[in-house]
Design a protein around this motif. Structure first.
Motif, PDB file in Angstrom:
ATOM      1  N   THR A 144       0.823  -1.215   0.000  1.00  0.00           N
ATOM      2  CA  THR A 144       0.000   0.000   0.000  1.00  0.00           C
ATOM      3  C   THR A 144       0.855   1.262   0.000  1.00  0.00           C
ATOM      4  N   ARG A 145       2.150   1.123   0.314  1.00  0.00           N
ATOM      5  CA  ARG A 145       3.058   2.272   0.436  1.00  0.00           C
ATOM      6  C   ARG A 145       2.506   3.341   1.393  1.00  0.00           C
ATOM      7  N   GLU A 147      -0.469   4.353   1.639  1.00  0.00           N
ATOM      8  CA  GLU A 147      -1.577   5.122   1.071  1.00  0.00           C
ATOM      9  C   GLU A 147      -2.896   4.366   1.232  1.00  0.00           C
ATOM     10  N   THR A 150      -8.925   2.796  -2.535  1.00  0.00           N
ATOM     11  CA  THR A 150     -10.114   3.515  -3.019  1.00  0.00           C
ATOM     12  C   THR A 150     -11.360   2.636  -3.049  1.00  0.00           C
ATOM     13  N   ASP A 178      -8.614   0.058   5.478  1.00  0.00           N
ATOM     14  CA  ASP A 178      -8.137   1.351   4.945  1.00  0.00           C
ATOM     15  C   ASP A 178      -8.382   1.490   3.450  1.00  0.00           C
ATOM     16  N   TRP A 180      -8.558  -0.816   1.235  1.00  0.00           N
ATOM     17  CA  TRP A 180      -7.969  -1.912   0.461  1.00  0.00           C
ATOM     18  C   TRP A 180      -8.690  -3.217   0.774  1.00  0.00           C
ATOM     19  N   GLY A 203      -5.905   0.164  -7.322  1.00  0.00           N
ATOM     20  CA  GLY A 203      -6.025   0.873  -6.055  1.00  0.00           C
ATOM     21  C   GLY A 203      -7.078   0.334  -5.121  1.00  0.00           C
TER      22      GLY A 203
END
Length: 215
Positions: A144-145, A147, A150, A178, A180, A203
């Motif tokens: 996810t780095r 992030e 969506t 989150d 994901w 995403g």
């Protein structure tokens, strides 16, 4: 859209207008392109299968031996004695010298890090296993780095209703966090990740392989 002009120099005005109208009608969305993007979600996942790994892999989970064969369970395990779980067959497994094993009702089990080669069905053991209580696993990169994803609530419902059947026996489980949707599978070389992005949009879904290539 490029419309080619007629090569004739003399055309009746009415004929020209009629021809243009016909050309525009044939190019309208929903005519020639009908069904081009009508594949239902999950089609790419169902149509593709990752190639087996060419090198040694590592799996962490419960090894369960019912006395006739041993398997490595990488997904959910029912906490009974002996435990109950679905797993991949282990070839070359031996309990000799293996610590932290429990025995009951003809079954032997324990949780281990297991190295082997995987042909898409069976894991053939290549090294002595290590009890997970003694295994110091290296941290894995965060896909996810940091992030947020969506995925919406509707996306989550769609993915979790479609993916188990699309992937089949290689599906281990899924959960959302989150934004994901994390989908765990026995093995993926990136094929199912790309398919999930195609099916549901980038995403949203992270496909995680339980078997990891040994560097």
């Amino acid at each position: 859209m490029t419309i080619r002009r007629s090569g004739f120099s003399v055309l009746a005005g009415s004929a020209l207008l009629a021809g243009a109208a016909l050309l525009l009608t044939s190019c309208a969305p929903g005519a020639a392109d009908a069904g081009a993007d009508s594949a239902p979600p999950g089609s790419a996942l169902a149509a593709l299968t990752p190639e087996p790994p060419t090198g040694e892999v590592l799996g962490q989970g419960t090894v369960l031996d019912d006395g006739s064969s041993a398997k490595l369970c990488l997904g959910a395990v029912a906490e009974s004695a002996p435990p109950q779980c679905a797993g991949i067959p282990l070839a070359g497994w031996s309990w000799e010298g293996v610590a932290d094993a429990a025995v009951m009702s003809g079954s032997t089990w324990g949780t281990y890090a297991v190295w082997g080669t995987y042909d898409g069905d069976t894991l053939t053991v290549t090294r002595a296993p290590v009890p997970l209580a003694l295994f110091d696993a290296m941290p894995l990169p965060d896909p996810t780095r940091g992030e947020p994803g969506t995925a919406t609530a509707a996306d989550i419902d769609t993915v979790q209703s479609i993916v188990p059947d699309a992937i089949g026996a290689a599906y281990l489980g899924s959960y959302d966090q989150d934004g994901w949707i994390h989908v765990d599978v026995i093995w993926d070389d990136g094929t199912w990740q790309r398919a999930a992005d195609q099916d549901f949009g980038a995403g949203k879904v992270i496909v995680r392989s339980a078997l990891r290539l040994v560097e």
